[in-house]
Design a protein around this motif. Structure first.
Motif, short mmCIF file in Angstrom:
data_model
loop_
_atom_site.label_atom_id
_atom_site.label_comp_id
_atom_site.label_asym_id
_atom_site.label_seq_id
_atom_site.Cartn_x
_atom_site.Cartn_y
_atom_site.Cartn_z
N VAL A 38 0.86 -1.18 0.00
CA VAL A 38 0.00 0.00 0.00
C VAL A 38 0.90 1.23 0.00
CG1 VAL A 38 -0.16 0.25 2.53
CG2 VAL A 38 -2.05 1.04 1.09
N ARG A 39 0.43 2.31 -0.62
CA ARG A 39 1.13 3.57 -0.53
C ARG A 39 0.58 4.37 0.65
NH1 ARG A 39 0.78 6.50 -6.16
NH2 ARG A 39 1.96 8.12 -5.06
N CYS A 40 1.48 4.98 1.42
CA CYS A 40 1.05 5.74 2.57
C CYS A 40 2.07 6.84 2.86
CB CYS A 40 0.84 4.84 3.78
SG CYS A 40 2.30 3.90 4.26
N ASP A 41 1.65 7.81 3.64
CA ASP A 41 2.52 8.90 4.04
C ASP A 41 3.23 8.51 5.33
OD1 ASP A 41 3.11 11.38 5.74
OD2 ASP A 41 2.67 12.29 3.80
N LEU A 42 4.55 8.47 5.28
CA LEU A 42 5.35 8.21 6.47
C LEU A 42 6.24 9.42 6.72
CD1 LEU A 42 6.46 4.47 6.02
CD2 LEU A 42 4.61 5.38 7.43
N ASP A 43 5.86 10.20 7.73
CA ASP A 43 6.61 11.39 8.10
C ASP A 43 6.79 12.35 6.93
OD1 ASP A 43 6.83 10.12 10.57
OD2 ASP A 43 8.79 9.28 10.10
N GLY A 44 5.70 12.52 6.16
CA GLY A 44 5.70 13.46 5.06
C GLY A 44 6.28 12.94 3.76
N LEU A 45 6.63 11.66 3.73
CA LEU A 45 7.23 11.07 2.53
C LEU A 45 6.28 10.03 1.94
CD1 LEU A 45 9.88 11.00 0.83
CD2 LEU A 45 10.62 9.12 2.30
N ASP A 46 6.08 10.09 0.62
CA ASP A 46 5.27 9.10 -0.09
C ASP A 46 6.04 7.79 -0.12
OD1 ASP A 46 3.76 7.53 -1.79
OD2 ASP A 46 4.04 8.80 -3.56
N CYS A 47 5.56 6.81 0.64
CA CYS A 47 6.26 5.53 0.75
C CYS A 47 5.38 4.38 0.30
CB CYS A 47 6.69 5.27 2.20
SG CYS A 47 8.05 6.33 2.75
N THR A 48 6.02 3.31 -0.12
CA THR A 48 5.35 2.04 -0.38
C THR A 48 5.69 1.11 0.77
OG1 THR A 48 5.42 2.30 -2.79
CG2 THR A 48 5.22 0.06 -1.93
N LEU A 49 4.64 0.60 1.40
CA LEU A 49 4.82 -0.32 2.52
C LEU A 49 4.48 -1.72 2.06
CD1 LEU A 49 5.34 -0.67 5.63
CD2 LEU A 49 2.86 -0.55 5.88
N LEU A 50 5.35 -2.67 2.35
CA LEU A 50 5.16 -4.08 2.02
C LEU A 50 4.94 -4.87 3.29
CD1 LEU A 50 8.21 -4.42 -0.40
CD2 LEU A 50 5.85 -3.89 -1.03
N ALA A 51 4.13 -5.91 3.21
CA ALA A 51 3.92 -6.80 4.35
C ALA A 51 3.82 -8.22 3.84
CB ALA A 51 2.66 -6.42 5.13
N GLN A 52 4.32 -9.16 4.63
CA GLN A 52 4.34 -10.57 4.24
C GLN A 52 4.45 -11.43 5.50
OE1 GLN A 52 7.87 -11.69 1.97
NE2 GLN A 52 6.63 -12.98 0.63
N ARG A 53 3.81 -12.59 5.48
CA ARG A 53 4.02 -13.53 6.58
C ARG A 53 5.43 -14.08 6.44
NH1 ARG A 53 4.47 -18.78 7.69
NH2 ARG A 53 3.67 -19.59 9.65
N SER A 54 6.22 -13.92 7.48
CA SER A 54 7.62 -14.32 7.41
C SER A 54 7.78 -15.81 7.65
CB SER A 54 8.44 -13.54 8.44
OG SER A 54 8.14 -13.99 9.75
N ALA A 55 9.00 -16.30 7.41
CA ALA A 55 9.29 -17.72 7.64
C ALA A 55 9.14 -18.08 9.11
CB ALA A 55 10.71 -18.03 7.16
N SER A 56 9.29 -17.09 10.00
CA SER A 56 9.13 -17.35 11.44
C SER A 56 7.66 -17.40 11.86
CB SER A 56 9.85 -16.27 12.25
OG SER A 56 9.15 -15.04 12.19
N GLY A 57 6.76 -16.98 10.96
CA GLY A 57 5.34 -17.00 11.26
C GLY A 57 4.76 -15.68 11.67
N ARG A 58 5.61 -14.65 11.85
CA ARG A 58 5.11 -13.33 12.21
C ARG A 58 4.93 -12.47 10.95
NH1 ARG A 58 8.98 -10.72 16.31
NH2 ARG A 58 7.11 -9.59 17.02
N VAL A 59 4.35 -11.28 11.11
CA VAL A 59 4.19 -10.38 9.98
C VAL A 59 5.44 -9.52 9.86
CG1 VAL A 59 2.84 -8.53 8.95
CG2 VAL A 59 1.70 -10.34 10.24
N ALA A 60 6.01 -9.48 8.66
CA ALA A 60 7.18 -8.65 8.40
C ALA A 60 6.77 -7.44 7.57
CB ALA A 60 8.25 -9.46 7.67
N PHE A 61 7.26 -6.27 7.95
CA PHE A 61 6.98 -5.02 7.24
C PHE A 61 8.28 -4.44 6.69
CE2 PHE A 61 3.56 -5.27 10.38
CZ PHE A 61 2.44 -4.98 9.61
N ALA A 62 8.18 -3.79 5.53
CA ALA A 62 9.32 -3.07 4.95
C ALA A 62 8.76 -1.87 4.19
CB ALA A 62 10.14 -3.95 4.02
N ALA A 63 9.43 -0.74 4.29
CA ALA A 63 8.97 0.48 3.62
C ALA A 63 10.14 1.14 2.89
CB ALA A 63 8.35 1.45 4.62
N TYR A 64 9.81 1.82 1.79
CA TYR A 64 10.84 2.57 1.06
C TYR A 64 10.14 3.68 0.27
CZ TYR A 64 9.54 0.13 -3.27
OH TYR A 64 8.86 -0.36 -4.37
#
Length: 338
Positions: free
Chosen positions: A247-273
């Motif tokens: 999803v695209r969202c505003d992070l501290d005034g910056l247009d960012c793309t946020l990614l999410a995925q169920r990780s190999a450990s079973g938790r939710v992993a997030f990454a933004a750029y």
């Protein structure tokens, strides 16, 4: 399920769609960030196969597509429209079969153009892609064969900021891409890129007025991003085996793309750029409890444009939700069960 199953409706309320046996269920917020309704069946009492495709138009309406059994060994596609999360969806309406008749040919994908017309894509028995599009004033156009060959299941359909519909599919040699040249025209095959794509990992997101970015995992386990007209870029190692949500969202005034995925450990992993700036790099941060293997993640923004993440496990029916805190960075509230 194919498509975003956590969506913000026309009235600003969030809703979640899930498969349950031979039915589709919907839950919705009763108020902003408030309690949720109990699950209820969508589209009437028809029995469905356990498959669901979702798409949403700029008008906020959700379009749902599934397969239902018709006669022995045969199935047909059905469509329903959900106008507001707390209203009942229209009954399932039969829309046919890409080969006129036969069994299921693949998981459908749905995108909705600027005029609110649903476009349903599905594999046909010839190994290509078939399209069924709504007419602007009701009803459906005839089925169209968009050609292609050896397309693999797990299409990613999207609507660009221009309002034109696009489709991405994996083939043994890489990715293929269809796009509408003009409004109301059928999408045409525009480009093919050579890439070692892992089937079932595609996700497409409109990232600028002229571009859509498709994310996929390659056969070495790298999460990659590609925009037509350029070359695929490796972003970071995939957190887990399934597809990402973005999803695209505003992070501290910056247009960012946020990614999410169920990780190999079973938790939710997030990454933004920063959006469309893959060269800036990204890294995963895990959050929440360990989830069942079948748990999926979906992202959205609420009526205050605040990031919301949800996880859903078909085997348990357990729905977990978190929101971004009102503070700098990507700080999330504690996950809670809905």
């Amino acid at each position: 399920m194919n498509g975003d199953w956590l969506i913000r409706g026309r009235d600003g309320r969030l809703s979640v769609y899930q498969l349950s046996g031979d039915a589709v269920l919907c839950r919705a917020e009763r108020g902003p960030a408030g309690p949720w309704t109990a699950p209820r069946t969508v589209g009437g009492d028809q029995s469905l196969h356990p498959v669901l495709a979702l798409g949403q138009g700029a008008d906020g309406y959700a379009h749902l597509v599934s397969w239902r059994p018709t006669t022995k060994g045969e199935s047909g596609l059905v469509h329903s429209t959900h106008f507001r999360p707390r209203l009942a969806a229209l009954d399932w309406n039969p829309i046919g079969h890409p080969d006129k008749k036969g069994d299921r040919t693949g998981t459908p994908a749905v995108a909705v153009d600027a005029q609110g017309r649903a476009h349903v894509f599905v594999r046909n028995t010839g190994g290509g892609v078939s399209l069924l599009a709504q007419k602007e004033k009701g009803g459906w156009e005839p089925w169209r064969d968009l050609k292609g060959g050896e397309v693999q299941d797990g299409f990613a359909a999207a609507t660009g900021e221009s309002g034109r519909v696009e489709l991405y599919a994996a083939v043994p040699t890489g990715l293929v891409y269809w796009r509408q040249e003009e409004a109301a025209a059928p999408p045409v095959l525009r480009e093919t890129v050579q890439a070692p794509v892992r089937p079932g990992t595609l996700y497409a997101l409109a990232t600028s007025p002229d571009s859509t970015t498709v994310f996929y995992t390659d056969t070495s386990g790298e999460l990659c991003a590609w925009r037509p007209g350029g070359e695929p870029a490796s972003l970071l190692s995939s957190a887990g085996p399934g597809p990402v949500s973005a999803v695209r969202c505003d992070l501290d005034g910056l247009d960012c793309t946020l990614l999410a995925q169920r990780s190999a450990s079973g938790r939710v992993a997030f990454a933004a750029y920063p959006t469309e700036l893959e060269s800036a790099g990204a890294w995963w941060t895990e959050s929440g409890p360990r989830l069942p293997v079948d748990a999926r993640v979906s992202l959205a923004t609420d009526e205050d444009d605040r990031l919301v993440a949800a996880t859903l496990s078909p085997s348990t029916g357990r729905l977990l939700l978190t929101r971004r805190k009102d503070e700098p960075g990507l700080a999330l509230e504690a996950w809670r069960e809905v």
